[in-house]
Design a protein around this motif. Structure first.
Motif, PDB file in Angstrom:
ATOM      1  N   GLY A  74      32.089 -21.010  -0.829  1.00  0.00           N
ATOM      2  CA  GLY A  74      32.333 -20.270   0.396  1.00  0.00           C
ATOM      3  C   GLY A  74      31.085 -19.687   1.014  1.00  0.00           C
ATOM      4  O   GLY A  74      30.990 -19.555   2.235  1.00  0.00           O
ATOM      5  N   GLY A  75      30.084 -19.339   0.187  1.00  0.00           N
ATOM      6  CA  GLY A  75      28.899 -18.670   0.722  1.00  0.00           C
ATOM      7  C   GLY A  75      27.873 -19.625   1.289  1.00  0.00           C
ATOM      8  O   GLY A  75      27.777 -19.831   2.499  1.00  0.00           O
ATOM      9  N   THR A 119      22.371 -10.772   1.732  1.00  0.00           N
ATOM     10  CA  THR A 119      23.516 -10.209   1.028  1.00  0.00           C
ATOM     11  C   THR A 119      24.650 -11.219   1.122  1.00  0.00           C
ATOM     12  O   THR A 119      25.169 -11.481   2.210  1.00  0.00           O
ATOM     13  N   ILE A 120      25.002 -11.818  -0.028  1.00  0.00           N
ATOM     14  CA  ILE A 120      25.989 -12.899  -0.088  1.00  0.00           C
ATOM     15  C   ILE A 120      27.159 -12.387  -0.925  1.00  0.00           C
ATOM     16  O   ILE A 120      27.084 -12.344  -2.158  1.00  0.00           O
ATOM     17  N   ASN A 171      14.972 -10.910  -3.707  1.00  0.00           N
ATOM     18  CA  ASN A 171      15.519  -9.661  -3.136  1.00  0.00           C
ATOM     19  C   ASN A 171      16.924  -9.829  -2.549  1.00  0.00           C
ATOM     20  O   ASN A 171      17.253  -9.207  -1.540  1.00  0.00           O
ATOM     21  N   THR A 172      17.731 -10.645  -3.171  1.00  0.00           N
ATOM     22  CA  THR A 172      19.035 -11.011  -2.595  1.00  0.00           C
ATOM     23  C   THR A 172      20.177 -10.549  -3.489  1.00  0.00           C
ATOM     24  O   THR A 172      20.087 -10.610  -4.715  1.00  0.00           O
ATOM     25  N   ILE A 173      21.254 -10.089  -2.858  1.00  0.00           N
ATOM     26  CA  ILE A 173      22.479  -9.698  -3.557  1.00  0.00           C
ATOM     27  C   ILE A 173      23.466 -10.856  -3.513  1.00  0.00           C
ATOM     28  O   ILE A 173      23.769 -11.385  -2.435  1.00  0.00           O
ATOM     29  N   VAL A 174      23.990 -11.260  -4.683  1.00  0.00           N
ATOM     30  CA  VAL A 174      25.070 -12.239  -4.771  1.00  0.00           C
ATOM     31  C   VAL A 174      26.160 -11.581  -5.615  1.00  0.00           C
ATOM     32  O   VAL A 174      26.060 -11.531  -6.845  1.00  0.00           O
ATOM     33  N   TRP A 175      27.190 -11.067  -4.957  1.00  0.00           N
ATOM     34  CA  TRP A 175      28.120 -10.174  -5.653  1.00  0.00           C
ATOM     35  C   TRP A 175      29.551 -10.329  -5.141  1.00  0.00           C
ATOM     36  O   TRP A 175      29.778 -10.534  -3.950  1.00  0.00           O
ATOM     37  N   ASN A 176      30.481 -10.195  -6.067  1.00  0.00           N
ATOM     38  CA  ASN A 176      31.918 -10.132  -5.764  1.00  0.00           C
ATOM     39  C   ASN A 176      32.407 -11.355  -4.997  1.00  0.00           C
ATOM     40  O   ASN A 176      33.278 -11.274  -4.132  1.00  0.00           O
ATOM     41  N   SER A 199      14.220 -14.339  -8.214  1.00  0.00           N
ATOM     42  CA  SER A 199      13.505 -13.191  -8.768  1.00  0.00           C
ATOM     43  C   SER A 199      13.829 -11.957  -7.938  1.00  0.00           C
ATOM     44  O   SER A 199      14.057 -12.051  -6.734  1.00  0.00           O
ATOM     45  N   TYR A 200      13.874 -10.816  -8.599  1.00  0.00           N
ATOM     46  CA  TYR A 200      14.196  -9.534  -7.948  1.00  0.00           C
ATOM     47  C   TYR A 200      15.527  -9.616  -7.188  1.00  0.00           C
ATOM     48  O   TYR A 200      15.653  -9.110  -6.078  1.00  0.00           O
ATOM     49  N   CYS A 201      16.498 -10.281  -7.787  1.00  0.00           N
ATOM     50  CA  CYS A 201      17.818 -10.426  -7.179  1.00  0.00           C
ATOM     51  C   CYS A 201      18.878  -9.720  -8.016  1.00  0.00           C
ATOM     52  O   CYS A 201      18.704  -9.528  -9.224  1.00  0.00           O
ATOM     53  N   ASP A 202      19.961  -9.345  -7.386  1.00  0.00           N
ATOM     54  CA  ASP A 202      21.120  -8.782  -8.081  1.00  0.00           C
ATOM     55  C   ASP A 202      22.233  -9.817  -8.024  1.00  0.00           C
ATOM     56  O   ASP A 202      22.845 -10.021  -6.967  1.00  0.00           O
ATOM     57  N   ILE A 203      22.474 -10.487  -9.156  1.00  0.00           N
ATOM     58  CA  ILE A 203      23.407 -11.611  -9.210  1.00  0.00           C
ATOM     59  C   ILE A 203      24.474 -11.299 -10.250  1.00  0.00           C
ATOM     60  O   ILE A 203      24.173 -11.107 -11.431  1.00  0.00           O
TER      61      ILE A 203
END
Length: 222
Positions: free
Chosen positions: A48-49, A64-65, A85-90, A107-111
């Motif tokens: 979906g993203g 922000t994904i 620096n990217t958010i992949v969440w929920n 790198s430096y991502c919130d997954i």
């Protein structure tokens, strides 16, 4: 197809496609994607993203994904995306999927996942979005504030929406384009391409901020 578009400060949401409900990059489509929100999109068959296929190697910075159906990001067949620096969440389904000799270098991502995604200084922690403001802004005490790439080229410059120090905030509101969320008045023209009847061309123009709304073409297969 074999292109290098720049996609910056866009909100891409509530779309549905067979593959890549939000973004579909195919056949050496190596986009530069910075400070975008890709949310609430659906991939009926896959992702979906953001779907990245066939030798495509985009650079994904401060995106922000979130909240997409059938996966956050998928890379298939010899793709080598770089993500910072990217958010992949929920996202419903896997946050990140690599297949057929593809590999997302993050790198430096919130997954979100069962464990921390491989790569330098990645996180797997609740982003702590500010529900009062909406649009996936971070709370000031979010663990993603000042947790992005520390190099000067990634510094935050706009306070708000960035918080605290100049070090990059992970997500769409951090980095040098974190404040580029003006809402210009846009003019949109849609017409059938005479050379390719199966295509529809969409041209977007802005008299207020021209550099934020370049002409683009959208292909719709029927």
């Amino acid at each position: 197809l074999n292109s290098k578009p720049s996609i910056q400060n866009c909100i891409i949401r509530n779309n549905t496609a067979n593959v890549g409900g939000g973004i579909y990059l195919n056949f050496q489509a190596s986009a530069w994607m910075q400070s975008n929100i890709i949310a609430n999109n659906t991939g009926v068959e896959s992702c979906g993203g953001m779907a990245i296929y066939n030798y495509s190697s985009p650079t994904i910075v401060n995106n922000t994904i979130v909240d997409n159906i059938n996966g956050g990001i998928v890379a298939i067949n010899r793709c080598l995306p770089l993500m910072f620096n990217t958010i992949v969440w929920n996202n419903d389904g896997e946050s990140v999927t690599n297949g057929q000799s593809a590999k997302i270098l993050a790198s430096y991502c919130d997954i979100e996942g069962d464990e921390v995604f491989p790569g330098r200084s990645n996180l797997n922690t609740e982003p702590m979005f500010d529900e009062a403001i909406g649009n996936y802004n971070l709370l000031e005490d979010s663990p993603l504030v000042d947790a992005g790439n520390p190099e000067p080229s990634h510094y935050d410059y706009f306070f708000p929406p960035s918080h605290k120090g100049t070090r990059n905030d992970i997500g769409a509101y951090g980095g040098p384009l974190g404040g580029g969320w003006a809402t210009p008045e846009l003019g949109i023209s849609v017409f059938q391409n005479p050379a390719f009847p199966q295509w529809i061309d969409v041209f977007i123009a802005s008299s207020e901020i021209p550099e934020m709304a370049p002409a683009c073409s959208l292909r719709i297969d029927t």
